[in-house]
Design a protein around this motif. Structure first.
Motif, short mmCIF file in Angstrom:
data_model
loop_
_atom_site.label_atom_id
_atom_site.label_comp_id
_atom_site.label_asym_id
_atom_site.label_seq_id
_atom_site.Cartn_x
_atom_site.Cartn_y
_atom_site.Cartn_z
N ASP A 246 0.83 -1.20 0.00
CA ASP A 246 0.00 0.00 0.00
C ASP A 246 0.86 1.26 0.00
O ASP A 246 1.89 1.32 0.68
N ILE A 247 0.42 2.25 -0.76
CA ILE A 247 1.04 3.57 -0.72
C ILE A 247 -0.08 4.59 -0.50
O ILE A 247 -1.08 4.61 -1.23
N ALA A 248 0.06 5.40 0.51
CA ALA A 248 -0.96 6.38 0.87
C ALA A 248 -0.64 7.72 0.23
O ALA A 248 0.54 8.02 -0.05
N PRO A 249 -1.64 8.56 -0.01
CA PRO A 249 -1.37 9.90 -0.53
C PRO A 249 -0.37 10.64 0.36
O PRO A 249 -0.47 10.61 1.58
N GLY A 250 0.60 11.26 -0.29
CA GLY A 250 1.66 11.96 0.43
C GLY A 250 2.90 11.13 0.65
O GLY A 250 3.95 11.67 1.04
N GLU A 251 2.84 9.83 0.38
CA GLU A 251 3.99 8.96 0.60
C GLU A 251 4.83 8.81 -0.68
O GLU A 251 4.32 8.95 -1.79
N THR A 252 6.10 8.50 -0.46
CA THR A 252 7.04 8.25 -1.55
C THR A 252 7.56 6.82 -1.44
O THR A 252 7.89 6.36 -0.34
N ALA A 253 7.64 6.14 -2.57
CA ALA A 253 8.24 4.81 -2.64
C ALA A 253 9.61 4.94 -3.31
O ALA A 253 9.76 5.68 -4.28
N VAL A 254 10.59 4.21 -2.77
CA VAL A 254 11.94 4.18 -3.33
C VAL A 254 12.32 2.72 -3.54
O VAL A 254 12.25 1.92 -2.60
N ALA A 255 12.70 2.37 -4.75
CA ALA A 255 13.13 1.01 -5.06
C ALA A 255 14.60 1.03 -5.46
O ALA A 255 15.00 1.83 -6.31
N THR A 256 15.36 0.16 -4.85
CA THR A 256 16.77 -0.01 -5.19
C THR A 256 16.97 -1.44 -5.65
O THR A 256 16.84 -2.38 -4.85
N ILE A 257 17.25 -1.61 -6.93
CA ILE A 257 17.45 -2.93 -7.52
C ILE A 257 18.89 -3.02 -8.00
O ILE A 257 19.35 -2.18 -8.77
N GLU A 258 19.59 -4.03 -7.54
CA GLU A 258 21.00 -4.22 -7.86
C GLU A 258 21.24 -4.12 -9.38
O GLU A 258 20.54 -4.76 -10.16
N GLY A 259 22.21 -3.29 -9.76
CA GLY A 259 22.54 -3.15 -11.17
C GLY A 259 21.83 -2.01 -11.87
O GLY A 259 22.13 -1.72 -13.03
N GLU B 11 19.81 2.10 -11.38
CA GLU B 11 19.68 3.29 -10.54
C GLU B 11 18.42 3.21 -9.69
O GLU B 11 17.38 2.74 -10.14
N PRO B 12 18.48 3.67 -8.43
CA PRO B 12 17.27 3.72 -7.60
C PRO B 12 16.21 4.60 -8.26
O PRO B 12 16.51 5.56 -8.98
N ILE B 13 14.95 4.26 -8.02
CA ILE B 13 13.85 5.04 -8.60
C ILE B 13 12.89 5.44 -7.49
O ILE B 13 12.80 4.79 -6.44
N ARG B 14 12.14 6.55 -7.75
CA ARG B 14 11.22 7.10 -6.77
C ARG B 14 9.85 7.33 -7.42
O ARG B 14 9.76 7.72 -8.58
N PHE B 15 8.82 7.13 -6.60
CA PHE B 15 7.45 7.43 -7.02
C PHE B 15 6.72 8.04 -5.83
O PHE B 15 6.70 7.45 -4.74
N THR B 16 6.14 9.22 -6.03
CA THR B 16 5.38 9.88 -4.99
C THR B 16 3.91 9.93 -5.38
O THR B 16 3.57 10.37 -6.48
N LEU B 17 3.06 9.45 -4.48
CA LEU B 17 1.62 9.60 -4.67
C LEU B 17 1.23 10.90 -3.97
O LEU B 17 1.20 10.98 -2.74
N LYS B 18 0.98 11.92 -4.77
CA LYS B 18 0.73 13.25 -4.21
C LYS B 18 -0.57 13.28 -3.43
O LYS B 18 -1.56 12.65 -3.82
N ALA B 19 -0.55 14.04 -2.33
CA ALA B 19 -1.76 14.15 -1.50
C ALA B 19 -2.78 15.06 -2.19
O ALA B 19 -2.42 15.94 -2.97
#
Length: 256
Positions: free
Chosen positions: A233-246, A248-256
């Motif tokens: 689950d991702i709630a409004p206002g939260e940011t997800a960060v994924a780091t996968i070996e090999g 670049e890390p990526i970010r996704f923000t569900l804006k409030a």
């Protein structure tokens, strides 16, 4: 046959309405419109996509060498990381995945032979870390049939894509390390654990299945092949960060 076409069209109408209003379809609302087979479920997906916008890619699930299943990803719902999107129609989940971009079409071989894994790999332009964003249009209880889930794009809402890595083959393997944080919480921290083992494995089944169905993979389309550690689950206002070996890390923000 006309009855099946009519049922597929009515189910597509219900799924589109559910998307627009954020409501969950119950068994009572669906009635006798549950697809009887994979081909009908896929026809429903294509009917929905024909009205909501072009398909920009696919998600695919395959365990071992068993027949897989695919879900459409709408082109308008493919975002470049870091992405920040506002959406409040219904709750979303995020999954950390490895995805691929096609460098050339895979329309099927002239002699009708199946594509090999090497054939498909040669058509891939690169791989990237991705978030699959999930939203079900189906009520969670009682658990809907897999064919209903397939008709509903297999729960896909969209995809966030990271920078493409051209020399992907050595980076995509069964033991890749993955970490996912959502809202500062660690949701996934593991090595391997992809449902297909090797995240590239489902590409061959998908390429052959879509070519056989007359809707082949095309250059520029993207394919995501399954999550490491499931959906979160991702709630409004939260940011997800994924780091996968090999990658670049990526970010996704569900804006409030």
């Amino acid at each position: 046959m006309s009855h099946e076409i009519g049922a597929a069209s009515r189910l597509a109408d219900l799924l589109i309405e559910a998307r627009e209003k954020g409501k969950k379809l119950t068994p009572e609302a669906i009635g006798d419109l549950v697809p009887p087979d994979a081909a009908t479920a896929d026809a429903v997906q294509l009917a929905v996509a024909a009205r909501l916008g072009p398909i920009g890619g696919y998600k695919v699930l395959q365990v071992g060498d068993n027949p897989g299943a695919w879900g459409a990803v709408l082109a308008k719902r493919i975002f470049e990381a870091p992405a920040a999107v506002a959406y409040s129609v219904s709750p979303l989940k995020v999954e950390a995945e490895i995805a691929f971009v096609l460098g050339r079409d895979l329309p099927g071989k002239p002699d009708g032979a199946a594509y090999s894994a090497d054939d498909v790999a040669a058509a891939i332009d690169g791989a990237f870390a991705a978030f699959e964003i999930l939203e079900s249009r189906l009520a969670a209880e009682p658990r809907p049939s897999p064919l209903l889930g397939r008709a509903d794009f297999m729960g896909n809402w969209g995809l966030v894509r990271g920078p493409v890595v051209a020399d992907w083959r050595a980076r995509v393997h069964a033991d890749v390390a993955v970490r996912l944080e959502v809202g500062g919480r660690v949701a996934v921290d593991q090595k391997g654990g992809h449902s297909s083992g090797d995240p590239a494995h489902p590409l061959t089944w998908l390429a052959n299945a879509l070519a056989a169905a007359g809707r082949p993979l095309r250059a520029g389309e993207v394919v995501t092949t399954g999550a490491f550690g499931g959906g979160h689950d991702i709630a409004p206002g939260e940011t997800a960060v994924a780091t996968i070996e090999g990658f670049e890390p990526i970010r996704f923000t569900l804006k409030a």
